[in-house]
Design an enzyme around this catalytic site. Structure first.
Site, PDB file in Angstrom:
ATOM      1  N   TYR A  53       3.507 -30.371  17.506  1.00  0.00           N
ATOM      2  CA  TYR A  53       2.392 -29.891  18.150  1.00  0.00           C
ATOM      3  C   TYR A  53       0.453 -30.998  17.413  1.00  0.00           C
ATOM      4  O   TYR A  53       0.626 -31.217  16.401  1.00  0.00           O
ATOM      5  CB  TYR A  53       2.122 -28.249  17.123  1.00  0.00           C
ATOM      6  CG  TYR A  53       2.955 -27.647  18.840  1.00  0.00           C
ATOM      7  CD1 TYR A  53       2.099 -27.881  20.428  1.00  0.00           C
ATOM      8  CD2 TYR A  53       4.013 -26.844  18.822  1.00  0.00           C
ATOM      9  CE1 TYR A  53       1.619 -27.149  21.217  1.00  0.00           C
ATOM     10  CE2 TYR A  53       3.792 -26.101  19.965  1.00  0.00           C
ATOM     11  CZ  TYR A  53       3.559 -26.277  21.007  1.00  0.00           C
ATOM     12  OH  TYR A  53       3.598 -25.805  21.888  1.00  0.00           O
ATOM     13  N   GLU A  55      -2.820 -30.072  18.615  1.00  0.00           N
ATOM     14  CA  GLU A  55      -3.815 -29.614  19.463  1.00  0.00           C
ATOM     15  C   GLU A  55      -5.309 -29.908  18.777  1.00  0.00           C
ATOM     16  O   GLU A  55      -5.333 -30.195  16.756  1.00  0.00           O
ATOM     17  CB  GLU A  55      -4.205 -28.118  19.182  1.00  0.00           C
ATOM     18  CG  GLU A  55      -3.438 -26.963  20.609  1.00  0.00           C
ATOM     19  CD  GLU A  55      -1.756 -26.612  20.089  1.00  0.00           C
ATOM     20  OE1 GLU A  55      -1.303 -27.724  19.565  1.00  0.00           O
ATOM     21  OE2 GLU A  55      -2.124 -25.493  21.012  1.00  0.00           O
ATOM     22  N   ASP A 199     -10.099 -41.949  42.101  1.00  0.00           N
ATOM     23  CA  ASP A 199      -8.807 -40.874  41.425  1.00  0.00           C
ATOM     24  C   ASP A 199      -8.462 -42.169  41.590  1.00  0.00           C
ATOM     25  O   ASP A 199      -7.465 -42.789  43.037  1.00  0.00           O
ATOM     26  CB  ASP A 199      -8.147 -39.971  42.568  1.00  0.00           C
ATOM     27  CG  ASP A 199      -6.778 -39.478  41.866  1.00  0.00           C
ATOM     28  OD1 ASP A 199      -6.321 -40.387  41.225  1.00  0.00           O
ATOM     29  OD2 ASP A 199      -6.421 -38.233  42.620  1.00  0.00           O
ATOM     30  N   THR A 225      -2.464 -41.170  37.479  1.00  0.00           N
ATOM     31  CA  THR A 225      -0.995 -40.746  36.405  1.00  0.00           C
ATOM     32  C   THR A 225      -0.520 -42.479  35.887  1.00  0.00           C
ATOM     33  O   THR A 225      -1.779 -43.395  36.379  1.00  0.00           O
ATOM     34  CB  THR A 225      -0.213 -40.661  37.289  1.00  0.00           C
ATOM     35  OG1 THR A 225      -0.442 -41.573  38.910  1.00  0.00           O
ATOM     36  CG2 THR A 225      -0.843 -39.136  38.123  1.00  0.00           C
ATOM     37  N   LYS A 228       2.799 -44.434  37.850  1.00  0.00           N
ATOM     38  CA  LYS A 228       2.603 -44.833  39.578  1.00  0.00           C
ATOM     39  C   LYS A 228       3.199 -46.481  39.560  1.00  0.00           C
ATOM     40  O   LYS A 228       4.321 -47.273  38.605  1.00  0.00           O
ATOM     41  CB  LYS A 228       1.834 -45.107  40.624  1.00  0.00           C
ATOM     42  CG  LYS A 228       1.782 -42.885  40.626  1.00  0.00           C
ATOM     43  CD  LYS A 228       0.957 -42.946  41.360  1.00  0.00           C
ATOM     44  CE  LYS A 228       1.745 -41.224  42.023  1.00  0.00           C
ATOM     45  NZ  LYS A 228       0.612 -40.159  41.007  1.00  0.00           N
ATOM     46  N   ARG A 234       5.557 -40.415  32.256  1.00  0.00           N
ATOM     47  CA  ARG A 234       5.071 -39.580  33.199  1.00  0.00           C
ATOM     48  C   ARG A 234       4.178 -39.291  32.674  1.00  0.00           C
ATOM     49  O   ARG A 234       3.904 -38.285  31.338  1.00  0.00           O
ATOM     50  CB  ARG A 234       6.290 -38.674  33.681  1.00  0.00           C
ATOM     51  CG  ARG A 234       7.257 -38.867  34.437  1.00  0.00           C
ATOM     52  CD  ARG A 234       7.090 -39.068  35.893  1.00  0.00           C
ATOM     53  NE  ARG A 234       6.559 -38.226  36.942  1.00  0.00           N
ATOM     54  CZ  ARG A 234       6.686 -37.901  38.022  1.00  0.00           C
ATOM     55  NH1 ARG A 234       8.522 -38.781  38.206  1.00  0.00           N
ATOM     56  NH2 ARG A 234       6.624 -37.124  38.866  1.00  0.00           N
TER      57      ARG A 234
HETATM   58  N1  DSN Z   1       2.989 -37.255  44.263  1.00  0.00           N
HETATM   59  C1  DSN Z   1       2.696 -38.085  44.393  1.00  0.00           C
HETATM   60  C2  DSN Z   1       2.650 -38.935  45.085  1.00  0.00           C
HETATM   61  O1  DSN Z   1       3.978 -39.289  45.466  1.00  0.00           O
HETATM   62  O2  DSN Z   1       1.712 -40.254  46.285  1.00  0.00           O
HETATM   63  C3  DSN Z   1       0.852 -37.476  45.004  1.00  0.00           C
HETATM   64  O3  DSN Z   1       0.978 -36.838  42.966  1.00  0.00           O
END
Ligand code: DSN
Length: 419
Positions: A53, A55, A199, A225, A228, A234
């Site tokens: 932890y 914080e 974004d 994120t 990707k 993740r």
């Molecule tokens: N779930 C993501 C996607 O597949 O593009 C977006 O958050």
């Protein structure tokens, strides 16, 4: 990685992981938001930082024992700043939606107006969709794409911004196959006194590779994120101009999140180190080259693509000319070992749960080492499967060919198996 403890403790979970590993190894993963992170990233993600932890932020925590958490969080933060050439980075967001939630919380008050791309044209739930917190806590208005071209019409975005006077404009989407003009978004935001949030969840890896423009000069805040095209664990990430740094950090903790997931942060640090390497630039460039070849071949073989192609890693295809819905096409392709997702296409006449399109892309296939030649083969597999969707023999043959192709590009060989 050694799964022996897991196999001993819980054979059901071990079997599920083992089967998923086989599925990933012998299938073509073409959901454009998915990728394969390195084993180094997996090791950091599965590390004993899971238990800690912490914080707060490096140097200012609410728990003891932070000498090593401070080290990895600082590494991750500094590497993120260098990668994206920004003043400030917060690596604590659990994922993309919490990152967007924190960005809004830092810049807006409840009820303020937020303008994002409509979900049915490719926007995200957190860009102001009615059933999402972003429309319930804020006042959401939308822009979309042009009905004929499916491209963002920046003069239309400007007209809507001038009329609606939003406090924030969100640039970014989950199903837009073209490059964003962040300069145009920046000028529009400035002209109406709005903040600009970029974004970049889908395209962060392409920005690092230099194949897409970076919003770092125009955007007040950038969210992403990390799993990707960035090919990490993740997780989420917020980048910002210096003047928003404190508000962003406070919005993440203590406003929205508690203890950061230090295992994910350690894994983000590894991912950013990988992304700083020249080989990652080559990866990003190849991802786009692959998508373009795939798009061209799909169109040559009779599929209609939104915007007639792609500039990035993803393709949005209308499958109704093949006599299938998006949901049916997803199932047919699943049967032959090709994973895509059904997706609404702009101005879709069908309902979101079974829309007219599929969304597919090249980030994961490119990580496996596949290039243009393989994309040509894969386009043939896809069209052949869709054309012969009710012919079990042909589908079985395509599935065998898919497995043979996958075997030529071994995945996670270092992980071994569950023998
Ligand atoms: N779930 C993501 C996607 O597949 O593009 C977006 O958050």
């Amino acid at each position: 990685m050694d799964y022996s403890a897991l196999m001993k403790k819980d054979k059901y979970v071990a079997n599920a992981i083992s089967s998923e590993l086989e599925r990933q190894r012998f299938g073509l993963e073409m959901i454009p938001s998915e990728n394969y992170c390195s084993v180094a990233v997996l090791e950091a993600m599965g590390s004993i930082f899971n238990s800690k932890y912490s914080e707060g932020y490096p140097g200012k925590r609410y728990y003891g024992g932070q000498e090593f958490t401070d080290l990895v969080e600082t590494l991750a933060t500094e590497r993120a700043k260098k990668l994206f050439d920004v003043d400030h980075a917060n690596v604590q967001p659990y994922s993309g939606s919490p990152a967007n939630m924190a960005a809004y919380a830092a810049l807006l008050k409840p009820g303020d107006k937020l303008m994002g791309m409509t979900l049915s044209h490719g926007g995200h739930l957190t860009h102001g969709h009615g059933i999402n917190f972003s429309a319930q806590r804020y006042t959401a208005v939308h822009y979309g794409v042009n009905e004929k071209t499916h491209l963002i019409d920046y003069s239309e975005v400007e007209n809507i911004a001038k009329k609606e006077k939003p406090k924030i404009i969100v640039a970014g989407a989950t199903a837009y196959p073209r490059e964003y003009d962040f300069k145009a978004f920046g000028e529009i935001a400035e002209s109406v006194g709005a903040y600009l949030l970029a974004d970049i969840a889908h395209i962060s890896g392409l920005i690092i590779a230099g194949v897409h423009q970076s919003p770092s000069k125009q955007a007040d805040v950038i969210t992403s994120t990390t799993h990707k095209t960035l090919r990490g664990p993740r997780g989420g990430l917020i980048l910002s101009k210096k003047e928003h740094a404190q508000a962003i950090d406070r919005a993440i903790f203590p406003m929205l999140q508690g203890g950061p997931h230090m295992n994910a942060i350690a894994a983000k640090a590894v991912c950013f180190k990988e992304a700083l390497d020249q080989s990652f630039k080559d990866y990003g460039k190849q991802t786009v080259k692959n998508a373009k070849v795939l798009a061209d071949r799909l169109m040559e073989q009779g599929l209609t693509l939104s915007t007639d192609g792609t500039d990035n890693h993803l393709i949005l295809a209308d499958v109704t000319p093949k006599g299938l819905t998006g949901g049916e096409a997803e199932s047919v392709l699943d049967e032959v070992g090709i994973t895509v997702n059904k997706n609404t296409i702009p101005f879709d006449k069908r309902k979101p749960f079974d829309p007219s399109g599929i969304r597919l892309g090249t980030p994961a296939l490119t990580t496996r080492g596949m290039k243009e030649h393989e994309m040509e083969k894969i386009a043939e597999f896809i069209v052949n499967a869709l054309d012969n969707h009710d012919n079990a023999l042909i589908k079985a043959r395509i599935h065998d060919e898919v497995k043979d192709l996958c075997a030529e590009f071994p995945l996670y060989a270092e992980l071994g198996g569950f023998e």
